[in-house]
Design a protein around this motif. Structure first.
Motif, PDB file in Angstrom:
ATOM      1  N   SER A  81       0.824  -1.213   0.000  1.00  0.00           N
ATOM      2  CA  SER A  81       0.000   0.000   0.000  1.00  0.00           C
ATOM      3  C   SER A  81       0.856   1.261   0.000  1.00  0.00           C
ATOM      4  O   SER A  81       0.522   2.244  -0.665  1.00  0.00           O
ATOM      5  N   TYR A  82       1.985   1.262   0.740  1.00  0.00           N
ATOM      6  CA  TYR A  82       2.818   2.464   0.772  1.00  0.00           C
ATOM      7  C   TYR A  82       3.402   2.743  -0.603  1.00  0.00           C
ATOM      8  O   TYR A  82       3.568   3.898  -1.012  1.00  0.00           O
ATOM      9  N   TRP A  83       3.725   1.693  -1.344  1.00  0.00           N
ATOM     10  CA  TRP A  83       4.319   1.847  -2.665  1.00  0.00           C
ATOM     11  C   TRP A  83       3.271   2.324  -3.666  1.00  0.00           C
ATOM     12  O   TRP A  83       3.532   3.205  -4.488  1.00  0.00           O
ATOM     13  N   ARG A  84       2.065   1.761  -3.575  1.00  0.00           N
ATOM     14  CA  ARG A  84       0.987   2.195  -4.470  1.00  0.00           C
ATOM     15  C   ARG A  84       0.633   3.658  -4.219  1.00  0.00           C
ATOM     16  O   ARG A  84       0.399   4.423  -5.166  1.00  0.00           O
ATOM     17  N   ALA A  85       0.611   4.044  -2.947  1.00  0.00           N
ATOM     18  CA  ALA A  85       0.298   5.442  -2.621  1.00  0.00           C
ATOM     19  C   ALA A  85       1.366   6.384  -3.151  1.00  0.00           C
ATOM     20  O   ALA A  85       1.074   7.523  -3.535  1.00  0.00           O
ATOM     21  N   ALA A  86       2.614   5.929  -3.187  1.00  0.00           N
ATOM     22  CA  ALA A  86       3.697   6.771  -3.693  1.00  0.00           C
ATOM     23  C   ALA A  86       3.563   7.011  -5.189  1.00  0.00           C
ATOM     24  O   ALA A  86       3.921   8.087  -5.694  1.00  0.00           O
ATOM     25  N   GLN A  87       3.054   6.028  -5.921  1.00  0.00           N
ATOM     26  CA  GLN A  87       2.915   6.185  -7.370  1.00  0.00           C
ATOM     27  C   GLN A  87       1.686   7.003  -7.750  1.00  0.00           C
ATOM     28  O   GLN A  87       1.622   7.538  -8.873  1.00  0.00           O
ATOM     29  N   ALA A  88       0.729   7.106  -6.843  1.00  0.00           N
ATOM     30  CA  ALA A  88      -0.484   7.882  -7.102  1.00  0.00           C
ATOM     31  C   ALA A  88      -0.896   8.591  -5.825  1.00  0.00           C
ATOM     32  O   ALA A  88      -1.883   8.215  -5.173  1.00  0.00           O
ATOM     33  N   PRO A  89      -0.128   9.614  -5.416  1.00  0.00           N
ATOM     34  CA  PRO A  89      -0.399  10.275  -4.131  1.00  0.00           C
ATOM     35  C   PRO A  89      -1.777  10.923  -4.099  1.00  0.00           C
ATOM     36  O   PRO A  89      -2.167  11.634  -5.018  1.00  0.00           O
ATOM     37  N   GLY A  90      -2.509  10.618  -3.044  1.00  0.00           N
ATOM     38  CA  GLY A  90      -3.832  11.217  -2.874  1.00  0.00           C
ATOM     39  C   GLY A  90      -4.940  10.489  -3.596  1.00  0.00           C
ATOM     40  O   GLY A  90      -6.111  10.852  -3.471  1.00  0.00           O
ATOM     41  N   ALA A  91      -4.615   9.459  -4.381  1.00  0.00           N
ATOM     42  CA  ALA A  91      -5.663   8.730  -5.102  1.00  0.00           C
ATOM     43  C   ALA A  91      -6.523   7.960  -4.104  1.00  0.00           C
ATOM     44  O   ALA A  91      -6.022   7.307  -3.207  1.00  0.00           O
ATOM     45  N   ALA A  92      -7.835   8.029  -4.289  1.00  0.00           N
ATOM     46  CA  ALA A  92      -8.756   7.323  -3.398  1.00  0.00           C
ATOM     47  C   ALA A  92      -9.950   6.851  -4.216  1.00  0.00           C
ATOM     48  O   ALA A  92     -10.733   7.650  -4.714  1.00  0.00           O
ATOM     49  N   GLY A  93     -10.069   5.539  -4.362  1.00  0.00           N
ATOM     50  CA  GLY A  93     -11.207   4.994  -5.079  1.00  0.00           C
ATOM     51  C   GLY A  93     -11.128   5.107  -6.585  1.00  0.00           C
ATOM     52  O   GLY A  93     -12.110   4.807  -7.278  1.00  0.00           O
ATOM     53  N   GLY A  94      -9.986   5.544  -7.126  1.00  0.00           N
ATOM     54  CA  GLY A  94      -9.843   5.654  -8.571  1.00  0.00           C
ATOM     55  C   GLY A  94      -9.499   4.323  -9.201  1.00  0.00           C
ATOM     56  O   GLY A  94      -9.427   3.294  -8.529  1.00  0.00           O
ATOM     57  N   PRO A  95      -9.258   4.321 -10.506  1.00  0.00           N
ATOM     58  CA  PRO A  95      -8.935   3.067 -11.191  1.00  0.00           C
ATOM     59  C   PRO A  95      -7.594   2.516 -10.707  1.00  0.00           C
ATOM     60  O   PRO A  95      -6.702   3.262 -10.302  1.00  0.00           O
ATOM     61  N   SER A  96      -7.452   1.204 -10.773  1.00  0.00           N
ATOM     62  CA  SER A  96      -6.175   0.568 -10.477  1.00  0.00           C
ATOM     63  C   SER A  96      -5.844  -0.382 -11.618  1.00  0.00           C
ATOM     64  O   SER A  96      -6.740  -0.968 -12.238  1.00  0.00           O
ATOM     65  N   VAL A  97      -4.549  -0.550 -11.889  1.00  0.00           N
ATOM     66  CA  VAL A  97      -4.133  -1.335 -13.046  1.00  0.00           C
ATOM     67  C   VAL A  97      -2.981  -2.256 -12.654  1.00  0.00           C
ATOM     68  O   VAL A  97      -2.251  -2.005 -11.691  1.00  0.00           O
TER      69      VAL A  97
END
Length: 310
Positions: free
Chosen positions: A208-224
């Motif tokens: 989760s920390y790594w995913r948040a770093a690639q998309a800071p502030g993203a919440a409920g958006g698309p994931s790939v």
């Protein structure tokens, strides 16, 4: 009897003769061998005694090979080179510098990475690098499964069972948006404006920390799962994605605009391997990266955490 005579030859005497045949000068030969000129004379004389013939004619004005010396040189040099090659390959094998090194990479093999791989190949020709693309959504899984020996991944890395080596390719970040998106016509964006971009984030199993770093502030958006999936969603105007400048340039297309973002930490890549898995080949590759790419920081760190970098 012949075997005994061959074993009696001293390798240093043969080396001395080969260098002297190149230089035709006792002083320069001594310099290359880090011995005195008199020692060169001694080694040559010992070899001539073993062979029973003169190899070199020396006057106050010149040094030249005798006809016997020319013949001996013609046969000795390829044999000596072959022997040196055998020893070199044996040493490389003993150090683990042979075989295949599997190198994982995410998304795009950047120019920095390709330059490091070329340097690695030149320095270690007995190791064959094998490049393996690893999914954007699983930066560390291939390492843990043993599918690759080392990997070049986006930072941060905060995994206790992995070690982080050279950090390189620090690049400004851009936002990839559809040409139909309101941001497409902008010259630049601020970090605060990312909130209105519906950022695309990597999916699990990335931490989760790594995913948040690639998309800071993203919440409920698309994931790939992959970079190509993300770019497809961007082109369809279903979301926006942060990419470093070189990756944006590599994936330039008519239906996507790449807008620089101010106020974000630079993107960066790091060389990672399993804790305790720093083989000679892995260390050699890390050294090639450190020697050819602008790097940040020093040696390997177990479970290092880095600035977020998509």
């Amino acid at each position: 009897m012949r075997a005994l005579e061959v074993r009696a030859l001293e390798v240093r005497e043969l080396e001395c003769f080969l260098v002297l045949a190149d230089e035709l000068h006792f002083g320069r030969t001594g310099e290359r061998l880090y011995v005195s000129q008199s020692r060169v004379s001694q080694l040559l004389a010992a070899l001539e005694r073993r062979l029973g013939a003169r190899l070199v004619e020396r006057t106050s004005r010149r040094v030249r090979l005798t006809p016997f010396g020319e013949e001996f040189l013609a046969e000795l040099r390829p044999a000596y080179d072959a022997l040196a090659g055998v020893v070199s390959r044996a040493q490389a094998h003993a150090r683990g510098l042979t075989g295949t090194l599997r190198i994982g990479f995410q998304g795009t093999a950047t120019a920095y990475l390709l330059r490091a791989i070329e340097a690695f190949r030149v320095r270690h020709p007995d190791i064959r690098p094998h490049l393996v693309e690893i999914p954007l959504c699983d930066p560390f899984g291939a390492l843990r499964r043993g599918d690759v020996d080392t990997a070049v991944v986006l930072l941060p890395v905060a995994e206790p069972d992995l070690e982080l080596g050279p950090v390189f390719s620090e690049q400004r970040q851009t936002l990839a948006v559809s040409v139909r998106h309101p941001y497409a016509s902008r010259d630049r964006l601020s970090a605060a404006e990312l909130a209105g971009a519906d950022l695309i984030a990597p999916a699990a199993p990335a931490p989760s920390y790594w995913r948040a770093a690639q998309a800071p502030g993203a919440a409920g958006g698309p994931s790939v799962a992959t970079l190509q999936e993300g770019l497809t969603l961007v082109a369809a105007d279903i979301g926006a994605m942060l990419l470093c400048r070189p990756t944006a340039d590599y994936h330039a297309r008519d239906d996507i605009a790449f807008v620089p973002v101010d106020g974000l930490p630079d993107s960066a890549l790091g060389v990672v391997w399993r804790a305790g898995g720093d083989t000679a080949a892995v260390r050699a590759f890390a050294g090639a990266v450190a020697g050819t790419c602008p790097v940040r920081g020093g040696g390997p760190r177990s479970g290092s955490s880095r600035t977020p970098a998509p």
